[in-house]
Scaffold this motif. Structure first.
Motif, PDB file in Angstrom:
ATOM      1  N   HIS A  21      26.310  26.552  49.216  1.00 11.12           N
ATOM      2  CA  HIS A  21      25.681  27.042  47.983  1.00 11.12           C
ATOM      3  C   HIS A  21      26.362  28.306  47.463  1.00 11.12           C
ATOM      4  CE1 HIS A  21      22.196  24.277  48.068  1.00 11.12           C
ATOM      5  NE2 HIS A  21      22.424  24.280  49.372  1.00 11.12           N
ATOM      6  N   ILE A  22      27.508  28.622  48.025  1.00  9.10           N
ATOM      7  CA  ILE A  22      28.182  29.863  47.654  1.00  9.10           C
ATOM      8  C   ILE A  22      29.527  29.574  46.985  1.00  9.10           C
ATOM      9  CG2 ILE A  22      29.273  31.970  48.558  1.00  9.10           C
ATOM     10  CD1 ILE A  22      27.011  32.174  50.537  1.00  9.10           C
ATOM     11  N   PHE A  23      29.743  30.205  45.849  1.00 13.36           N
ATOM     12  CA  PHE A  23      31.007  30.065  45.124  1.00 13.36           C
ATOM     13  C   PHE A  23      31.811  31.356  45.254  1.00 13.36           C
ATOM     14  CE2 PHE A  23      27.897  27.330  43.163  1.00 13.36           C
ATOM     15  CZ  PHE A  23      28.574  26.137  42.974  1.00 13.36           C
ATOM     16  N   THR A  24      33.080  31.221  45.617  1.00 11.92           N
ATOM     17  CA  THR A  24      33.977  32.382  45.687  1.00 11.92           C
ATOM     18  C   THR A  24      35.295  32.009  45.012  1.00 11.92           C
ATOM     19  OG1 THR A  24      35.066  31.749  47.760  1.00 11.92           O
ATOM     20  CG2 THR A  24      33.008  33.002  47.948  1.00 11.92           C
ATOM     21  N   LEU A  25      36.153  33.004  44.876  1.00 15.81           N
ATOM     22  CA  LEU A  25      37.501  32.778  44.339  1.00 15.81           C
ATOM     23  C   LEU A  25      38.503  33.192  45.404  1.00 15.81           C
ATOM     24  CD1 LEU A  25      37.445  34.170  40.684  1.00 15.81           C
ATOM     25  CD2 LEU A  25      37.823  31.797  41.374  1.00 15.81           C
ATOM     26  N   PRO A  26      38.917  32.295  46.284  1.00  9.29           N
ATOM     27  CA  PRO A  26      39.836  32.679  47.365  1.00  9.29           C
ATOM     28  C   PRO A  26      41.120  33.335  46.853  1.00  9.29           C
ATOM     29  CG  PRO A  26      38.912  30.509  47.775  1.00  9.29           C
ATOM     30  CD  PRO A  26      38.465  30.910  46.409  1.00  9.29           C
ATOM     31  N   GLU A  27      41.578  32.956  45.664  1.00 15.37           N
ATOM     32  CA  GLU A  27      42.821  33.548  45.145  1.00 15.37           C
ATOM     33  C   GLU A  27      42.594  34.976  44.634  1.00 15.37           C
ATOM     34  OE1 GLU A  27      41.327  31.125  42.957  1.00 15.37           O
ATOM     35  OE2 GLU A  27      41.487  29.781  44.694  1.00 15.37           O
ATOM     36  N   PHE A  32      24.762  30.902  44.888  1.00 14.10           N
ATOM     37  CA  PHE A  32      25.164  32.303  44.760  1.00 14.10           C
ATOM     38  C   PHE A  32      26.670  32.367  44.506  1.00 14.10           C
ATOM     39  CE2 PHE A  32      21.288  32.513  47.189  1.00 14.10           C
ATOM     40  CZ  PHE A  32      20.663  33.688  46.784  1.00 14.10           C
ATOM     41  N   CYS A  33      27.100  33.484  43.950  1.00 11.93           N
ATOM     42  CA  CYS A  33      28.531  33.750  43.780  1.00 11.93           C
ATOM     43  C   CYS A  33      28.818  35.084  44.465  1.00 11.93           C
ATOM     44  CB  CYS A  33      28.888  33.863  42.307  1.00 11.93           C
ATOM     45  SG  CYS A  33      28.489  32.388  41.343  1.00 11.93           S
ATOM     46  N   MET A  34      29.961  35.173  45.114  1.00 12.76           N
ATOM     47  CA  MET A  34      30.296  36.439  45.764  1.00 12.76           C
ATOM     48  C   MET A  34      31.804  36.554  45.978  1.00 12.76           C
ATOM     49  SD  MET A  34      28.859  35.618  49.609  1.00 12.76           S
ATOM     50  CE  MET A  34      29.306  37.205  50.303  1.00 12.76           C
ATOM     51  N   ALA A  35      32.214  37.766  46.326  1.00 11.96           N
ATOM     52  CA  ALA A  35      33.630  37.987  46.617  1.00 11.96           C
ATOM     53  C   ALA A  35      33.996  37.231  47.897  1.00 11.96           C
ATOM     54  CB  ALA A  35      33.905  39.472  46.783  1.00 11.96           C
ATOM     55  N   HIS A  36      35.133  36.609  47.878  1.00  8.96           N
ATOM     56  CA  HIS A  36      35.551  35.798  49.018  1.00  8.96           C
ATOM     57  C   HIS A  36      35.667  36.646  50.288  1.00  8.96           C
ATOM     58  CE1 HIS A  36      37.070  32.070  50.665  1.00  8.96           C
ATOM     59  NE2 HIS A  36      38.068  32.725  51.241  1.00  8.96           N
ATOM     60  N   ASN A  37      36.206  37.827  50.158  1.00  5.26           N
ATOM     61  CA  ASN A  37      36.356  38.686  51.349  1.00  5.26           C
ATOM     62  C   ASN A  37      35.001  39.067  51.959  1.00  5.26           C
ATOM     63  OD1 ASN A  37      39.095  38.641  51.419  1.00  5.26           O
ATOM     64  ND2 ASN A  37      39.394  40.594  50.320  1.00  5.26           N
ATOM     65  N   ARG A  38      33.975  39.221  51.107  1.00  3.93           N
ATOM     66  CA  ARG A  38      32.642  39.551  51.659  1.00  3.93           C
ATOM     67  C   ARG A  38      32.107  38.340  52.437  1.00  3.93           C
ATOM     68  NH1 ARG A  38      34.517  43.020  49.289  1.00  3.93           N
ATOM     69  NH2 ARG A  38      35.486  43.157  51.353  1.00  3.93           N
ATOM     70  N   LEU A  39      32.379  37.168  51.883  1.00  4.76           N
ATOM     71  CA  LEU A  39      31.911  35.962  52.585  1.00  4.76           C
ATOM     72  C   LEU A  39      32.587  35.839  53.951  1.00  4.76           C
ATOM     73  CD1 LEU A  39      30.303  33.268  52.581  1.00  4.76           C
ATOM     74  CD2 LEU A  39      32.261  32.206  51.423  1.00  4.76           C
ATOM     75  N   MET A  40      33.862  36.156  53.984  1.00  5.03           N
ATOM     76  CA  MET A  40      34.617  36.031  55.234  1.00  5.03           C
ATOM     77  C   MET A  40      34.083  36.984  56.314  1.00  5.03           C
ATOM     78  SD  MET A  40      36.849  33.594  54.834  1.00  5.03           S
ATOM     79  CE  MET A  40      35.427  32.848  53.992  1.00  5.03           C
ATOM     80  N   GLU A  41      33.498  38.091  55.866  1.00  6.62           N
ATOM     81  CA  GLU A  41      33.003  39.079  56.828  1.00  6.62           C
ATOM     82  C   GLU A  41      31.665  38.693  57.454  1.00  6.62           C
ATOM     83  OE1 GLU A  41      34.968  42.653  54.123  1.00  6.62           O
ATOM     84  OE2 GLU A  41      32.783  42.485  54.353  1.00  6.62           O
ATOM     85  N   VAL A  80      36.732  39.730  43.873  1.00  7.83           N
ATOM     86  CA  VAL A  80      35.879  39.690  42.679  1.00  7.83           C
ATOM     87  C   VAL A  80      34.813  38.608  42.818  1.00  7.83           C
ATOM     88  CG1 VAL A  80      37.790  40.496  41.233  1.00  7.83           C
ATOM     89  CG2 VAL A  80      37.267  38.035  41.370  1.00  7.83           C
ATOM     90  N   ILE A  81      33.713  38.823  42.104  1.00  5.87           N
ATOM     91  CA  ILE A  81      32.631  37.842  42.069  1.00  5.87           C
ATOM     92  C   ILE A  81      32.905  36.889  40.915  1.00  5.87           C
ATOM     93  CG2 ILE A  81      30.122  37.519  41.946  1.00  5.87           C
ATOM     94  CD1 ILE A  81      29.945  40.634  42.334  1.00  5.87           C
ATOM     95  N   SER A 120      24.774  43.109  41.087  1.00  6.08           N
ATOM     96  CA  SER A 120      25.476  42.405  39.997  1.00  6.08           C
ATOM     97  C   SER A 120      24.752  41.100  39.730  1.00  6.08           C
ATOM     98  CB  SER A 120      26.929  42.089  40.381  1.00  6.08           C
ATOM     99  OG  SER A 120      27.478  41.183  39.439  1.00  6.08           O
ATOM    100  N   ASN A 121      24.426  40.887  38.469  1.00  6.89           N
ATOM    101  CA  ASN A 121      23.725  39.636  38.167  1.00  6.89           C
ATOM    102  C   ASN A 121      24.645  38.421  38.242  1.00  6.89           C
ATOM    103  OD1 ASN A 121      24.976  39.616  35.592  1.00  6.89           O
ATOM    104  ND2 ASN A 121      23.333  40.927  34.794  1.00  6.89           N
ATOM    105  N   LEU A 122      25.957  38.686  38.412  1.00 10.53           N
ATOM    106  CA  LEU A 122      26.871  37.546  38.610  1.00 10.53           C
ATOM    107  C   LEU A 122      26.659  36.894  39.961  1.00 10.53           C
ATOM    108  CD1 LEU A 122      30.273  38.911  37.200  1.00 10.53           C
ATOM    109  CD2 LEU A 122      28.508  37.596  36.015  1.00 10.53           C
ATOM    110  N   HIS A 123      25.978  37.605  40.888  1.00 10.83           N
ATOM    111  CA  HIS A 123      25.782  37.047  42.227  1.00 10.83           C
ATOM    112  C   HIS A 123      24.971  35.757  42.228  1.00 10.83           C
ATOM    113  CE1 HIS A 123      27.845  39.712  44.856  1.00 10.83           C
ATOM    114  NE2 HIS A 123      27.155  40.793  44.541  1.00 10.83           N
ATOM    115  N   VAL A 124      24.202  35.544  41.164  1.00 12.34           N
ATOM    116  CA  VAL A 124      23.398  34.315  41.107  1.00 12.34           C
ATOM    117  C   VAL A 124      24.106  33.284  40.255  1.00 12.34           C
ATOM    118  CG1 VAL A 124      21.234  33.332  40.277  1.00 12.34           C
ATOM    119  CG2 VAL A 124      21.246  35.523  41.468  1.00 12.34           C
TER     120      VAL A 124
END
Lengths: 457, 457, 457
Positions: free
Chosen positions: C115-121, C139-148, C125-126, C92-96
């Protein structure tokens, strides 16, 4: 260009207590539309502000009216057959029909009753009654006390004088940068009624004391005048000053917890009307904004069609709508420092608008300027909730046709937030004000035009 | 300056009964847009007011229209095989399609039905139907009666004539102090329908009779014209009078208990619109004020864009919204003297406003004049509830920009109370009216300007 | 005079599917405010309309802004210690972080997280994030992926260039009968977000393709520009064209099922404002009409006070109010052909009004013309529900002061019904339009006057 807010400089944390103390100080004095009660009260105010007192002789013609005789009272009582005071002026100056003719007579209860005013629906309070323009004598008392009186002959004495003398009023002028005036007016003719109007007299005195220390755009005139005849007298004697009035406020009954209430000027859309409505609606969810009607306090005179001044009226509970109104229950328990302070702050919030409002110009009106590199905007994402939107609103509407108050209303934001945004944009060179001299000139022409139209000149 | 109210002079306690009696008198007559039914009706009205009748020949061109042939009817019936009248004009003149071509034919039921109008949803009433501008013949009858007819051959006869002749209308002019006119117009073309429009014909006749005895500011013109073609004919023949119309009202259906309803003129804010709205809203909580729409009665013609006259329409229930509308149930039981009287009084209340309204001037506009010494104010306390407030409102707003109706609306008081306050102030020298000649001149200019703009001149 | 409705010629039954297919075609492309993603997208649109592309060099001054460097990206990823891509641009190009500076670094998780943006709520989603005017990488990523992610060192790589180059935008002009322009503008800078704004790009392309085949009164200009900087660049380089803009619409987010929403221009009462409000209120009970506010899409620039163009904004759900907004859930499942078609039709309905509206004149303004003999009216009884009333409304109001839209609003009828009535009356000779040349001239003068006033010229 951008002036700083007055309210920050005017306020201090003990203001409510200070106003209350001054109201309490003058509460015992027996005032009327003329006489030493007014003079005594003005002396108490002079401890705070160097106000001038004016004496206008009995018989002076003021428009359709004549300055009445001076009334002074020493004592008054009704004694029963045993010589006991059953009504005593020393207990409450409300016991005397205000401005009553003197009397000393013995008369049976039935006859005496024709001179006694009570409130049968509120049988334990003394009503406040006056008879200024029809000579009569009378007493006011609690209905239940009257009911307790035995038949028999009573001695009634009102040891007062009603003689040629003068009408007294107080006046204080704080000179601002311009001769354009803001008029504050309040009535000084009521005896021991705490809210109506020791509260208004005290609030305006404390406000005058603080304003006097500041540099303001407008000159501020404070009038402490007997109701109706005092305002008429001032208007008749000050035609030059009248022409300089750009905004005004009649203030009375500002210490109770009701309202707040603002009654618009006859014009209905003058800046003071909009400024007070903005201040009240933003500051108090329970506020009422009333359209003008030709009854009430001295706004009746200032808004008569020959003057049509932009003068509104501010109070808390609307007069005549609460049981304490014009009774002995309007005492020092009825007013509170917290309410006085809140009333003071609402007036200051409106003064901010009147002092600061102008029609600024965006210096970079084509597209939005880049706020980010000026430190006026977040760098990731958009504007924050309040501040950045205020900047965008000011930039978007600053085309010299919209005033800051127009912008605040269209943006649905407090004036202070819009004014602060304008200050920041001005500091960044993105906003300029109109030429001050031109601005003032245009304002005067506009207002004079309206006044002349209304007076048929 | 101050004129007295008309309504006090116009009203009398038996007015409802008088209007009803006149409506009942003309109810049986079979009217149409031309013919002897109109002439007969006008003769009945002439017993009350000396109205002129006009005859305009068939074929006369009136704007886009042509005066149609004259229709007269003697009898009409449908007979069954036994020779019995199963539909009889003598029982109700609604049985004939109004303005029907003559016919005398024998035809089977199936074919006859193509010429019969019924109301299946209201199966016991005879509908009222017309065919003015497309020649056809027909009958109207109760749907249940039609259902009862056996198959077979019927004899249908409409013994009518449709020939060159003339269109007839009535006109009465009461001359007032000025040539400016108030136009009343009502339609005279409906047969036996009591509310629509014996009621309107009778009410206007009784009003004309009474107005004729009074001295009025305006001249009052009453038109009793066939709907649409009659109004068009009058407008085409009276271009001079049209230019003098300052206010007007189309009146019809004023005897039922619904509404009252006022439909505004195309202008929407002319004095008659405001006066009728004031009268109805003050006089009847159930009143409806409708914006103009280009369908209804002859206001369609008066409000066509080339005239754009300030003419509204008054009735009780809105036309087309009640089951009796245009049926045999719109009979004399449907209208009541009490409703007729109420309708009459509402019109009179609006006439009061139109006759009296002006923009007075306070002669002592600076501050309030002292009402007390003129006996216009209580001496202890403030104004009483109604009267004194009215005095204060008039004084405050009497700056020649506000009319008495403006003042009544801003004060939220009945016009009559404000007018009475103005009268008292005038008597005390505190109020003067504008110069009458000037006033009228300005009014005419203003109205002519609007009319010219609308007609593209 | 009467022009036919555009919408009938513009619409076809497969329009929703066609717009969807084009949106889907461009969805995968990684766009930003500059770079090859924009160029690639414009090439895809050129298969439908022959639009011009413009290249504006980095460093060009455009009002208060400078054209930024060109950003191009090949790949980006975060690898864990095992060398596995835990974040992958290819997925997904949203990851950048859009317009991110290039980076290639090894750093511990704690440092990487800055350097990572997520949406905890919305943890699955990215989010879509940008940093155009402050250089940073992210980078942008799903909050749950970051937590893992386990602690440890990660390799972060953004294989992008940020160099002098140019800003690219597309422009298409359909020439109408006049040089007066209708401006359509939409942003082309968002990467894989289907509704925001593949939908707007696709809808306007399909509309341009169809308009190009028609003869129109206005010339139609379509802009496909990077948000903010693109609109500013176009405005700075096209001062002549700007002066010809009479109406305009910013279009974005037109594929979801919410709204529809129209946000008025700063003027608030321009024809496009009234036309869109009419189209939406008639076409969709759930529509919202918003007053202008200085935040949103490129209407911010077109409505800046120095331009004050009559340009509004149309979308479905209001931006920022739905959970898919600016996230990876704004994908091709979120937009539907049916919604795209409905959006398209609403725009066409407004174009009908803009193209056709005029102030006609009734050629027979005195009384109603006889519609019956012209076949425009029923012969028994009155008008039918819709059509005949529309004829009467047009005739009554066609005095050259009311436009067809004015008439539709006063009659409370759809514009198309009023326009059809006008067409029929014109065909019968009862209605004429204003002189076209004069009409246009007057329009231009009126609009120029407003623009000059707003820009202080």
């Amino acid at each position: 260009m951008m002036r700083s807010l007055l309210s920050g400089q005017l306020d201090d944390c003990g203001i409510g207590e200070e106003i209350f103390a001054l109201a309490a100080d003058m509460y015992p004095v027996c005032r009327s539309i003329t006489g030493n009660g007014v003079r005594d009260t003005l002396r108490r105010l002079q401890r705070h502000v160097p106000l001038d007192t004016h004496e206008v002789p009995t018989g002076t013609q003021v428009f359709d009216w004549t300055v009445p005789r001076e009334w002074n009272i020493r004592d008054a009582w009704i004694k029963n057959a045993a010589g006991e005071r059953v009504v005593d002026f020393r207990a409450s100056n409300l016991h005397v029909l205000n401005y009553s003719a003197p009397v000393h007579a013995r008369l049976p209860l039935a006859e005496l009753k024709q001179h006694i005013f009570t409130l049968p629906e509120q049988p334990d309070v003394i009503p406040y009654r006056t008879s200024y323009y029809a000579e009569r004598w009378g007493f006011c008392m609690a209905h239940n006390r009257l009911m307790e009186l035995d038949d028999g002959v009573y001695e009634a004495c009102i040891d007062a004088t009603l003689q040629d003398g003068s009408l007294t009023y107080g006046e204080f002028l704080h000179r601002g940068e311009t001769d354009d005036e803001f008029l504050f007016s309040t009535h000084i003719c009521h005896p021991s009624l705490a809210n109506d109007n020791c509260s208004g007299l005290a609030l305006l005195t404390c406000l005058a004391e603080r304003l006097a220390r500041l540099k303001t755009h407008y000159s501020y005139r404070f009038l402490f005048v007997p109701g109706t005849i005092g305002a008429i007298t001032w208007l008749a004697r000050n035609s030059e000053a009248v022409r300089r009035i750009r905004h005004g406020l009649v203030v009375s009954g500002v210490g109770d917890g009701g309202g707040p209430t603002y009654k618009k000027s006859r014009r209905g859309d003058s800046l003071i009307d909009r400024a007070m409505a903005h201040a009240l609606q933003r500051g108090a969810p329970s506020s009422s904004i009333l359209d003008f009607f030709p009854y009430g306090y001295d706004e009746r005179q200032y808004c008569s069609p020959g003057f049509n001044l932009p003068v509104g009226m501010f109070q808390r509970s609307r007069f005549g709508t609460f049981p304490q109104y014009h009774t002995s229950d309007d005492n020092l328990d009825f007013i509170k420092p917290a309410h006085l302070a809140e009333s003071y702050r609402m007036i200051c919030a409106a003064l901010d608008i009147v002092e600061i409002d102008c029609r600024p110009r965006n210096t970079m009106p084509q597209c939005e300027p880049q706020l980010g590199r000026r430190g006026l905007y977040g760098t990731v994402g958009g504007p924050g909730p309040g501040d950045s939107m205020a900047l965008l609103w000011v930039l978007n509407l600053a085309d010299e046709t919209n005033s800051l108050l127009d912008i605040a209303e269209r943006a649905d934001m407090p004036f202070a937030v819009i004014a602060e945004a304008a200050r920041r944009l001005h500091a960044s060179g993105l906003l300029i004000g109109p030429d001050a001299a031109d601005h003032r000139k245009r304002k005067i022409q506009a207002i004079d035009g309206l006044t002349r139209a209304a007076s048929g000149a």
